[in-house]
Design an enzyme around this catalytic site. Sequence first.
Site, mmCIF file in Angstrom:
data_model
loop_
_atom_site.group_PDB
_atom_site.id
_atom_site.type_symbol
_atom_site.label_atom_id
_atom_site.label_comp_id
_atom_site.label_asym_id
_atom_site.label_seq_id
_atom_site.Cartn_x
_atom_site.Cartn_y
_atom_site.Cartn_z
ATOM 1 N N LEU A 133 4.402 2.456 4.978
ATOM 2 C CA LEU A 133 5.259 1.292 4.759
ATOM 3 C C LEU A 133 6.552 1.648 3.999
ATOM 4 O O LEU A 133 7.322 0.767 3.637
ATOM 5 C CB LEU A 133 4.497 0.189 4.012
ATOM 6 C CG LEU A 133 3.207 -0.288 4.686
ATOM 7 C CD1 LEU A 133 2.568 -1.408 3.883
ATOM 8 C CD2 LEU A 133 3.454 -0.760 6.102
ATOM 9 N N GLY A 134 6.740 2.920 3.761
ATOM 10 C CA GLY A 134 8.010 3.358 3.163
ATOM 11 C C GLY A 134 8.141 3.062 1.684
ATOM 12 O O GLY A 134 9.243 2.850 1.187
ATOM 13 N N ALA A 180 1.010 4.839 3.102
ATOM 14 C CA ALA A 180 0.339 4.165 4.220
ATOM 15 C C ALA A 180 1.321 3.796 5.323
ATOM 16 O O ALA A 180 1.051 2.951 6.153
ATOM 17 C CB ALA A 180 -0.370 2.909 3.703
ATOM 18 N N PRO A 236 0.845 -1.197 0.000
ATOM 19 C CA PRO A 236 0.000 0.000 0.000
ATOM 20 C C PRO A 236 0.882 1.250 0.000
ATOM 21 O O PRO A 236 1.908 1.269 0.693
ATOM 22 C CB PRO A 236 -0.773 -0.119 1.316
ATOM 23 C CG PRO A 236 -0.713 -1.555 1.697
ATOM 24 C CD PRO A 236 0.567 -2.086 1.137
ATOM 25 N N ASP A 284 13.509 4.332 6.817
ATOM 26 C CA ASP A 284 12.924 3.659 5.644
ATOM 27 C C ASP A 284 14.014 3.244 4.653
ATOM 28 O O ASP A 284 14.010 2.125 4.146
ATOM 29 C CB ASP A 284 11.936 4.589 4.913
ATOM 30 C CG ASP A 284 10.704 4.888 5.733
ATOM 31 O OD1 ASP A 284 10.699 4.563 6.934
ATOM 32 O OD2 ASP A 284 9.743 5.440 5.181
ATOM 33 N N SER A 337 7.994 4.906 -0.928
ATOM 34 C CA SER A 337 8.796 5.829 -1.757
ATOM 35 C C SER A 337 10.281 5.543 -1.559
ATOM 36 O O SER A 337 11.055 5.569 -2.528
ATOM 37 C CB SER A 337 8.432 7.295 -1.505
ATOM 38 O OG SER A 337 9.149 7.833 -0.440
ATOM 39 N N ALA A 338 10.706 5.234 -0.349
ATOM 40 C CA ALA A 338 12.122 4.896 -0.121
ATOM 41 C C ALA A 338 12.476 3.595 -0.845
ATOM 42 O O ALA A 338 13.531 3.495 -1.479
ATOM 43 C CB ALA A 338 12.400 4.758 1.370
#
Length: 325
Positions: free
Chosen positions: A106-107, A104, A101, A152, A109-110
């Site tokens: 959970l990182g 949300a 997801p 992240d 983008s990293a």
Amino acid sequence: MRRAEASAPGKIILFGEHFVVKGYRAIATSTSLRAKASVEEIRGPGIVIESENLKVRGSLNLNLEGNMPRELLVYVEILRALKERGFSLIPHRVKLKSYMPISAGLGSSASTSVAYALAYTALHGNPLKDRDLLEVSLEGEKVAHGKPSGIDNTIATLGGTIAYRRGEEPLKVEVNIPEGYTFLIADTGVKRSTREAVEHALKIAESIWKIASLIYEAADRIVEEALKALKTGDVKTLGSLMYVNHGLLNAIGVSHEKLDSIVDEARKSGALGAKLTGAGWGGCAIILAREPAIENIVERISKHAVTIEKARINVEGATIDYSSQ
Ligand code: MEV
């Protein structure tokens, strides 16, 4: 034409989010929900970046000028950082896909940034080593979040599980969860601002610090006990610590009625533990359960979540998919 593909794991904070902002410890782990980047050299004049999840694309010339949607600016910074490290910018197309997801906690983008930097440098026959991968991806995160803690990017690059305290080197954590136990990640679908949730929690904590300091101390003690439970595979204790950690996060004002409902339903349907993960006010909850209980738990929490995924934790970090070359 050369091509390369790489992937990187998403992260979940197992314990200590928000408390970590004031210098207490947190534990974060990598998850089997990964992000992928497929880079392909093209004949065309410039660079095309496409995000399958965000359903946007942008293009740049080789001086990194062009038309890039705001959501993709982080990847321009990745290219800039790679150029500064001596990688030539060549015409290519990158397709980015996140299997977790997004927005949300959970990182994603990293993870996507790490996967892109690794795939791009693999295509040049010179894949970045961990330290450089971390530094390059952090350049991207600075654009996305202002002042990223780095948690992240560390997980997306190195994988595994870490104990984290602001300003210190992360410590590797030993994890021995026995077979037959699973983490579920339930996304409430409620989008929120991390920055605002953090400011809200800090305001509450500071206004009643005599009491709140005890909550923060308790959260830190939870981390200490959780480190032992992760090492010995004591899932019962781990689960109890998750429920208590959720209660403490609720006490500093960062839960959400959907998160509380998920945690309540999980408890009633036999989960060992459940808590919000990340910034709260929406985003995701994590649930620890024995395999046979999962069906029942999923059924009971599904009305409060838009997606529920089974995820392994403590997985490998960024990897190149050599089969794609
Ligand atoms: C957000 O994923 C985690 C927080 O602790 C913020 C941070 O550590 O920067 C809420």
